[in-house]
Design a protein around this motif. Structure first.
Motif, PDB file in Angstrom:
ATOM      1  N   THR A 159       0.829  -1.206   0.000  1.00  0.00           N
ATOM      2  CA  THR A 159       0.000   0.000   0.000  1.00  0.00           C
ATOM      3  C   THR A 159       0.860   1.252   0.000  1.00  0.00           C
ATOM      4  OG1 THR A 159      -1.689  -1.198   1.239  1.00  0.00           O
ATOM      5  CG2 THR A 159      -1.856   1.202   1.218  1.00  0.00           C
ATOM      6  N   GLU A 168       2.254   1.768  -3.416  1.00  0.00           N
ATOM      7  CA  GLU A 168       1.208   2.252  -4.321  1.00  0.00           C
ATOM      8  C   GLU A 168       0.914   3.725  -4.089  1.00  0.00           C
ATOM      9  OE1 GLU A 168      -2.111  -0.313  -3.741  1.00  0.00           O
ATOM     10  OE2 GLU A 168      -1.186  -2.014  -4.755  1.00  0.00           O
ATOM     11  N   VAL A 169       0.865   4.135  -2.814  1.00  0.00           N
ATOM     12  CA  VAL A 169       0.598   5.545  -2.502  1.00  0.00           C
ATOM     13  C   VAL A 169       1.752   6.411  -3.004  1.00  0.00           C
ATOM     14  CG1 VAL A 169       0.402   7.199  -0.596  1.00  0.00           C
ATOM     15  CG2 VAL A 169      -0.942   5.096  -0.566  1.00  0.00           C
ATOM     16  N   LYS A 220       3.801   5.778  -5.451  1.00  0.00           N
ATOM     17  CA  LYS A 220       3.743   5.798  -6.910  1.00  0.00           C
ATOM     18  C   LYS A 220       2.630   6.730  -7.382  1.00  0.00           C
ATOM     19  CE  LYS A 220       3.531   2.684 -10.849  1.00  0.00           C
ATOM     20  NZ  LYS A 220       3.375   1.298 -11.281  1.00  0.00           N
ATOM     21  N   SER A 221       1.495   6.687  -6.688  1.00  0.00           N
ATOM     22  CA  SER A 221       0.377   7.564  -7.046  1.00  0.00           C
ATOM     23  C   SER A 221       0.749   9.031  -6.846  1.00  0.00           C
ATOM     24  CB  SER A 221      -0.839   7.208  -6.192  1.00  0.00           C
ATOM     25  OG  SER A 221      -1.856   8.142  -6.370  1.00  0.00           O
ATOM     26  N   ILE A 222       1.461   9.319  -5.765  1.00  0.00           N
ATOM     27  CA  ILE A 222       1.878  10.702  -5.503  1.00  0.00           C
ATOM     28  C   ILE A 222       2.871  11.158  -6.562  1.00  0.00           C
ATOM     29  CG2 ILE A 222       3.183  12.148  -3.896  1.00  0.00           C
ATOM     30  CD1 ILE A 222       1.863  10.619  -1.618  1.00  0.00           C
ATOM     31  N   ASP A 232       3.109  10.070  -9.615  1.00  0.00           N
ATOM     32  CA  ASP A 232       2.414  10.226 -10.896  1.00  0.00           C
ATOM     33  C   ASP A 232       1.589  11.509 -10.921  1.00  0.00           C
ATOM     34  OD1 ASP A 232       3.520   7.872 -11.687  1.00  0.00           O
ATOM     35  OD2 ASP A 232       1.693   6.663 -11.382  1.00  0.00           O
ATOM     36  N   ASP A 233       1.002  11.898  -9.790  1.00  0.00           N
ATOM     37  CA  ASP A 233       0.155  13.086  -9.731  1.00  0.00           C
ATOM     38  C   ASP A 233       0.940  14.374  -9.540  1.00  0.00           C
ATOM     39  OD1 ASP A 233      -1.999  11.459 -10.019  1.00  0.00           O
ATOM     40  OD2 ASP A 233      -2.582  11.462  -7.895  1.00  0.00           O
TER      41      ASP A 233
END
Length: 154
Positions: free
Chosen positions: A91, A94-95, A97-99, A101-102
């Motif tokens: 998790t 994933e967080v 990676k999401s940060i 990417d954004d």
């Protein structure tokens, strides 16, 4: 221990009286009584030892069962902890990676100012034309009465 009836004991007494004789019979009877007492004590000691050994074996088996259950519980807890840790890491990745990417491609964000930089050290002066309503200069709060244009304060 032995299953003697009255008739068998009477027969043994008669044979003993004939073989041993009347003068030595009381001494022989006393010796036989002592030997029977010792034998009974020995048998009871052996029974107690066997009983203690059986209890000791049962306790050892119980101890092994408790140890096995403790090992099983420990391995179960470790598996659950490893599972939770792996989920947490997944998790977290994933967080992150999401940060990433954004995040905008522009310059990096500057950190927020610290508390000492965000607040001024001195309070700002009141704007012109705004009355200062602090309790220290308000006559009604300080308890002093000032006469107003010709009126008396009584």
């Amino acid at each position: 221990m032995f299953d003697f009836g009255f008739s068998e004991m009477l027969l043994v007494a008669v044979v003993a009286l004939i073989v041993v004789g009347p003068q030595r019979l009381p001494k022989v009877a006393r010796t036989v009584g002592h030997l029977l007492g010792r034998m009974q004590r020995y048998v009871s000691d052996v029974k107690a030892d066997v009983s203690r050994e059986m209890q000791l074996e049962e306790l050892k088996k119980l101890q092994e069962q408790v140890k096995d259950q403790a090992r099983d519980l420990e391995s179960s807890v470790r598996q659950q902890a490893d599972s939770v840790e792996s989920e947490f890491r997944q998790t977290t990745s994933e967080v992150r990676k999401s940060i990433e990417d954004d995040a905008p491609a522009g310059p990096p964000m500057t950190p927020a100012p610290s508390a000492s930089e965000a607040w001024p050290a001195e309070p700002a002066a009141p704007a012109p034309g705004v009355a200062d309503e602090s309790p220290a200069t308000d006559p009604s709060v300080s308890g002093e009465s000032r006469p107003e244009s010709g009126r008396s304060g009584s």
